[in-house]
Design an enzyme around this catalytic site. Sequence first.
Site, PDB file in Angstrom:
ATOM      1  N   ASN A  92      97.468  84.307  93.741  1.00  0.00           N
ATOM      2  CA  ASN A  92      98.044  83.604  94.911  1.00  0.00           C
ATOM      3  C   ASN A  92      98.336  82.124  94.618  1.00  0.00           C
ATOM      4  OD1 ASN A  92      97.195  82.833  98.381  1.00  0.00           O
ATOM      5  ND2 ASN A  92      99.121  83.562  97.590  1.00  0.00           N
ATOM      6  N   SER A 100     103.173  85.089  94.592  1.00  0.00           N
ATOM      7  CA  SER A 100     103.196  85.377  96.043  1.00  0.00           C
ATOM      8  C   SER A 100     103.426  84.133  96.899  1.00  0.00           C
ATOM      9  CB  SER A 100     101.972  86.179  96.496  1.00  0.00           C
ATOM     10  OG  SER A 100     100.768  85.488  96.277  1.00  0.00           O
TER      11      SER A 100
HETATM   12  P1  4NP Z   1      99.836  84.861  90.176  1.00  0.00           P
HETATM   13  O1  4NP Z   1      99.492  84.337  88.696  1.00  0.00           O
HETATM   14  O2  4NP Z   1      99.130  86.200  90.327  1.00  0.00           O
HETATM   15  O3  4NP Z   1     101.306  85.014  90.192  1.00  0.00           O
HETATM   16  O4  4NP Z   1      99.308  83.813  91.124  1.00  0.00           O
HETATM   17  C1  4NP Z   1      98.181  84.228  88.215  1.00  0.00           C
HETATM   18  C2  4NP Z   1      97.460  83.090  88.462  1.00  0.00           C
HETATM   19  C3  4NP Z   1      96.183  82.955  87.949  1.00  0.00           C
HETATM   20  C4  4NP Z   1      95.635  83.973  87.200  1.00  0.00           C
HETATM   21  C5  4NP Z   1      96.348  85.120  86.975  1.00  0.00           C
HETATM   22  C6  4NP Z   1      97.624  85.253  87.481  1.00  0.00           C
HETATM   23  N1  4NP Z   1      94.327  83.833  86.656  1.00  0.00           N
HETATM   24  O5  4NP Z   1      93.880  84.746  85.950  1.00  0.00           O
HETATM   25  O6  4NP Z   1      93.678  82.812  86.888  1.00  0.00           O
END
Ligand code: 4NP
Length: 156
Positions: free
Chosen positions: A11, A15
């Site tokens: 998030n 999104s």
């Molecule tokens: P999102 O991207 O799902 O598009 O917000 C990500 C943001 C952070 C992480 C993974 C995906 N994470 O592993 O911290």
Amino acid sequence: MIRVLFVCLGNICRSPMAEAVFRHLVEEAGLGEHIEVDSAGLGSWHAGERPHQGTRQVLAERGIRHDWLVARQIETSDFSRFDYIVCMDEDNLAGLKRLAPSGQNVCRLLDFAPETGEQNVEDPYYTGRFVHVYQLVEAGCRGLLKKICDDHGLPH
Ligand code: 4NP
């Protein structure tokens, strides 16, 4: 009121971008009184954070407001509260199905943009391709708005 929730993993990248783009399109179409928009992540790691710099930049460059966005984790009550739960990729879809096995209101954003030839919005947290992701998100949001207007007899 028709309620739409966009979901990704953290998030902070995809999104919230979809939330801002979709809200922009809803307001442009004069449908702000009919459609409510929110977003959430399957994970809690980034709860309380502002969107990723890459997401903020692609939105700012296109004049799309995003100042209200703060990350939160999805809650069980979201499945009954929202009419459309729109996620970004097949991993999100699997995660949502685990939380709500009978949830029929769950779909992927690119279900509404077959012309892109893609089914998943790739994760720019890992690929860094925020402009490419923006193009997919915008196409999906346009298709989703058309679908919601068709479903509910709203003008578009
Ligand atoms: P999102 O991207 O799902 O598009 O917000 C990500 C943001 C952070 C992480 C993974 C995906 N994470 O592993 O911290």
